[in-house]
Design an enzyme around this catalytic site. Structure first.
Site, PDB file in Angstrom:
ATOM      1  CD  GLU A  30      -2.224  -1.389   2.895  1.00 41.17           C
ATOM      2  OE1 GLU A  30      -2.189  -0.418   3.672  1.00 41.17           O
ATOM      3  OE2 GLU A  30      -2.718  -2.483   3.190  1.00 41.17           O
ATOM      4  CE  LYS A  69       4.934   5.350   7.016  1.00 38.53           C
ATOM      5  NZ  LYS A  69       4.618   6.711   7.443  1.00 38.53           N
ATOM      6  CG  ASP A  73       3.641  12.573   4.423  1.00 33.66           C
ATOM      7  OD1 ASP A  73       3.611  12.217   5.618  1.00 33.66           O
ATOM      8  OD2 ASP A  73       4.539  13.264   3.931  1.00 33.66           O
ATOM      9  CE1 TYR A 127      -3.668   2.833   8.741  1.00 36.32           C
ATOM     10  CE2 TYR A 127      -3.457   4.603   7.132  1.00 36.32           C
ATOM     11  CZ  TYR A 127      -3.351   4.149   8.432  1.00 36.32           C
ATOM     12  OH  TYR A 127      -2.926   4.993   9.414  1.00 36.32           O
ATOM     13  CE  LYS A 167       9.533   7.622   5.736  1.00 35.17           C
ATOM     14  NZ  LYS A 167       9.212   8.099   7.082  1.00 35.17           N
ATOM     15  CB  CYS A 202      27.843  41.441 -15.488  1.00 35.40           C
ATOM     16  SG  CYS A 202      28.039  39.722 -16.000  1.00 35.40           S
ATOM     17  CB  CYS A 236      31.052  40.768 -19.112  1.00 40.18           C
ATOM     18  SG  CYS A 236      29.455  41.577 -18.937  1.00 40.18           S
ATOM     19  CB  CYS A 260      24.553  40.865 -17.346  1.00 41.49           C
ATOM     20  SG  CYS A 260      25.861  41.203 -18.545  1.00 41.49           S
ATOM     21  CB  CYS A 275      28.137  39.156 -21.083  1.00 36.40           C
ATOM     22  SG  CYS A 275      28.219  38.177 -19.568  1.00 36.40           S
TER      23      CYS A 275
HETATM   24  S1  IVH Z   1      -0.734   0.720   8.951  1.00 38.19           S
HETATM   25  C1  IVH Z   1       0.054  -1.478  12.584  1.00 38.19           C
HETATM   26  N1  IVH Z   1      -0.903   1.562   6.485  1.00 38.19           N
HETATM   27  O1  IVH Z   1       2.098   5.612   8.872  1.00 38.19           O
HETATM   28  C2  IVH Z   1      -0.203  -0.707  11.386  1.00 38.19           C
HETATM   29  N2  IVH Z   1      -0.141   3.069   8.137  1.00 38.19           N
HETATM   30  O2  IVH Z   1       4.505   5.299  10.441  1.00 38.19           O
HETATM   31  C3  IVH Z   1      -0.020   0.748  11.536  1.00 38.19           C
HETATM   32  N3  IVH Z   1       0.362   5.307   7.300  1.00 38.19           N
HETATM   33  O3  IVH Z   1       0.535   5.848  11.993  1.00 38.19           O
HETATM   34  C4  IVH Z   1      -0.469   1.575  10.442  1.00 38.19           C
HETATM   35  N4  IVH Z   1      -0.168   4.910   5.205  1.00 38.19           N
HETATM   36  O4  IVH Z   1      -0.414   7.220  10.040  1.00 38.19           O
HETATM   37  C5  IVH Z   1      -0.577   1.873   7.744  1.00 38.19           C
HETATM   38  N5  IVH Z   1      -1.113   2.198   4.253  1.00 38.19           N
HETATM   39  C6  IVH Z   1      -0.806   2.489   5.513  1.00 38.19           C
HETATM   40  C7  IVH Z   1      -0.356   3.773   5.888  1.00 38.19           C
HETATM   41  C8  IVH Z   1      -0.027   4.016   7.222  1.00 38.19           C
HETATM   42  C9  IVH Z   1       0.255   5.812   6.071  1.00 38.19           C
HETATM   43  C10 IVH Z   1       0.828   6.043   8.477  1.00 38.19           C
HETATM   44  C11 IVH Z   1      -0.057   5.913   9.693  1.00 38.19           C
HETATM   45  C12 IVH Z   1       0.820   5.327  10.742  1.00 38.19           C
HETATM   46  C13 IVH Z   1       2.172   5.746  10.270  1.00 38.19           C
HETATM   47  C14 IVH Z   1       3.247   4.864  10.826  1.00 38.19           C
END
Ligand code: IVH
Length: 655
Positions: free
Chosen positions: A100, A102, A104, A212, A301, A395, A398, A413, A419
């Site tokens: 999945e 991650k 933000d 998620y 990451k 400049c 030049c 310039c 130049c």
């Molecule tokens: S699972 C035990 N799935 O990342 C499972 N977290 O660094 C815990 N996050 O607190 C979370 N996308 O805020 C999970 N697909 C994803 C996520 C995700 C973002 C965030 C979430 C968590 C943090 C942990």
């Protein structure tokens, strides 16, 4: 320092340093505390996950702790994770994972009882969070009632609230126009919006959510695999990230990582990595967790896009049109996957606004393939001796006077071709890939040629002889011959490329194509008055003035004559515009196309006698809308103009 950064990040949603710097300090403190346990205190920043809930929100105790994730940076760490999983599972067989993005944003929990949303909470410290029920209710993507189906009687789901990038940009530009504070990134915008005591403010923010996972469940069963659970949640009306998918083995995970990395810049929301979760829920249970993170999941990451470093010097670079660009010379720093030692400051206004000084500690950002830039200074790390940078009056290359025209961002310039910097940049541009595309004539070579004074203008390139080129540094007979042939080959070009290659101020590829299309040949354009040039679609008075001024300058005129005399040629453009199935029709391209580039689409239209414009008006015949088309598409719909998607456009071309 950590405590203060922690507070700025978690309590104020206004971080002072990039996450990577925070992580580094945290690691350092952890190492210290491990070595010297007597120094460890109960309130050390290492002893909790986030900041305490703000007093005004009610508290919610999580019935199942909200865990965090361990991070993996790089393939080796991910393989270690997979190996540990297989060891504990006592299997050599590949593990199936749910992969999945991650996201933000901000982790939340949403509780449904008998299908009704009854409580929402932040993660807080993992045990206790803040009651944000009223705020979560305002997020359109969160259902207040689950859709019919056999959902458990009590179902607590977990997910991430985030602000999509388009909404984030819109929100910030509106805030800036009002003179209000802007958010540094979408994550903080989401967190700041969600943790408002007044839910009406939250409601006015463009927030979205992806679910998620699940927390506490009672009175019903869920499928035995995480991927299937996500499908059930979707079925009940919860929003699941469409990019999530089940993959076989760690190789599948790594392939997913590469795919998402490549897609990242095109996603409508911000992600900082991907997450792999053991798909089999029973295996998850067996694996359990250590301190605050599960053994069955890991966050892989992306390289951090922001990092801290110090400014060694600030120099001014002179560009093709004389514009002075301040550039920060940096203590080399690894960011966005590469080592960066220079960062642009764009122009003098930007430099003044950010108030960057030599010796400053700064945040550098490098996202995707974008050139690195200085985001901001850390004023608390400034030394007393750091003085503001002033715009040079002459400049640096030049010595000609530097002027700044009213309402122009750039200081320039005034040396023109006298130049050396401007000469070099003019030639580099002329030879560049999208201009005359002289293969093998790189920046370093151009600099040598100009320094030797063998080449003063682009026209001089065509007078170079192979034996002469062979005397250059690191140049053998063979490569000299090759370069000579490449220069010769570049003579056969197209009128739009030629006009673009001249490097007329404000004439980019689109304007060059429009000029070529309108005038059909160079002779008519050279004679044209600013008024005549303004009749070209999308050409305004300022650009028209620049074009006319370029051709009426005697030096430029002489150079263009020489270029034409050295047999620079292109296929005639007039017959194409006279006939063709798109004759008299104006098209607008918007959004991103998948199967062909913007330039190729444009050329295809021009080749059929059509015109391409940059803006939608009543005169537009058709808008070609690729993925993520925005305001132009909306305008076309408002004006009732025909819209074609990419497949429709391709079909039209095939006809
Ligand atoms: S699972 C035990 N799935 O990342 C499972 N977290 O660094 C815990 N996050 O607190 C979370 N996308 O805020 C999970 N697909 C994803 C996520 C995700 C973002 C965030 C979430 C968590 C943090 C942990």
């Amino acid at each position: 320092m950590l405590e203060r950064y922690n507070y700025r990040y978690h309590a104020l949603d206004d971080p002072e340093v990039p996450d990577a710097e925070y992580d580094r300090l945290m690691l350092e403190l952890r190492a210290l505390e491990t070595q010297h346990p007597q120094l460890l205190t109960a309130d050390s920043p290492t002893q909790r996950v986030g900041a305490a809930p703000v007093a005004e929100f009610g508290e919610v105790r999580h019935r199942v702790a909200m865990l965090s994730l361990d991070n993996a940076f790089g393939e080796a760490e991910v393989r270690d994770f997979d190996r540990r999983v297989r060891e504990r599972a006592a299997t050599a067989a590949p593990i199936r994972y749910s992969a999945e993005p991650k996201l933000d944003g901000l982790a939340i929990s949403a509780l449904y009882e008998d299908g009704i949303f009854v409580r929402g909470a932040t993660r807080g410290d993992g045990e206790t969070g803040e009651d944000i029920t009223q705020n979560l209710r305002t997020i359109p993507a969160l259902p207040l009632r689950l859709r019919a189906g056999a959902a458990p009687q009590v179902l607590e789901v977990r997910g991430e609230v985030f602000m999509p990038l388009a909404g984030f940009e819109r929100f910030n530009s509106q805030a800036a126009a009002r003179g209000d504070k802007i958010f540094v990134n979408p994550r903080n915008a989401a967190a700041g919006s969600l943790r408002q005591l007044d839910p009406r403010i939250t409601a006015s923010r463009p927030l979205d959510i992806f679910i998620y996972g699940v927390g506490f469940v009672e009175g019903g069963d869920l499928p035995a695999h995480h991927g299937q659970i996500l499908q059930s949640l979707r079925h009940w009306g919860l929003k699941i990230c469409p990019q999530s998918r089940v993959v076989e083995s760690i190789e599948g995970c790594l392939e997913y990582y590469r795919e998402m990395g490549a897609m990242r810049a095109r996603l409508p929301y911000q992600i900082d990595g991907v997450v792999y979760k053991v798909d089999d829920v029973e295996l998850q249970r067996q694996l359990g967790f250590v301190s605050r993170a599960p053994r069955w999941a890991v966050a892989h990451k992306f390289p951090a896009e922001e990092a801290l470093t110090t400014v060694r010097d600030i120099e001014f670079q002179v560009g093709r049109t004389g514009a002075l660009t301040p550039v920060a010379r940096l203590e080399p720093v690894f960011v966005g996957g590469v080592t960066v030692s220079n960062a642009t400051l764009h122009n003098i206004d930007e430099l003044t606004r950010k108030d960057v000084r030599v010796g400053d500690t700064v945040v550098i950002r490098r996202a995707g393939d974008v050139i690195p830039e200085v985001v901001r200074v850390l004023p608390e790390r400034r030394t007393l001796s750091a003085l503001p940078v002033v715009l040079p009056s002459v400049c640096p290359v030049c010595g000609s006077p530097v002027v700044r025209e009213a309402d122009q961002a750039a200081a320039r310039c005034t040396g023109g071709r006298s130049c050396a910097a401007q000469r070099k940049e003019e030639i580099k541009h002329f030879a560049s890939r999208r201009a005359l595309d002289v293969q093998g004539l790189g920046d370093k070579l151009v600099e040598q040629l100009v320094d030797l004074d063998w080449v003063r203008t682009p026209a001089d390139l065509f007078g170079l002889k192979a034996p002469q080129l062979a005397t250059l540094e690191r140049m053998g007979d063979k490569s000299a011959q090759k370069l000579h042939s490449a220069i010769d080959a570049a003579k056969r070009t197209s009128l739009p490329r030629f006009l673009y290659a001249l490097g007329i101020r404000d004439v980019g590829e689109a304007t060059a194509a429009a000029l070529a299309q309108h005038f059909g040949g160079i002779a008519a354009l050279r004679r044209a008055t600013p008024e005549q040039i303004q009749r070209v679609p999308d050409v305004g008075p300022v650009v028209a003035e620049h074009v006319a001024a370029y051709f009426s300058d005697p030096d430029n005129a002489a150079m263009v004559d020489r270029l034409l005399a050295s047999a620079v040629t292109w296929p005639d453009m007039t017959p194409k515009t006279a006939g063709g199935e798109f004759a008299g029709k104006t098209f607008v391209l918007t959004g991103s196309l998948q199967s062909l580039t913007r330039e190729a689409a444009q050329e295809a239209i021009l080749a059929r006698g059509g015109k391409v414009s940059g803006s939608v008006s009543k005169k537009t015949h058709c808008v070609i809308a690729g993925a993520d088309a925005g305001s132009k598409l909306k305008k076309a719909q408002d004006l009732g103009i025909a819209v074609l998607d990419e497949p429709g456009f391709l079909k039209l071309l095939e006809k």
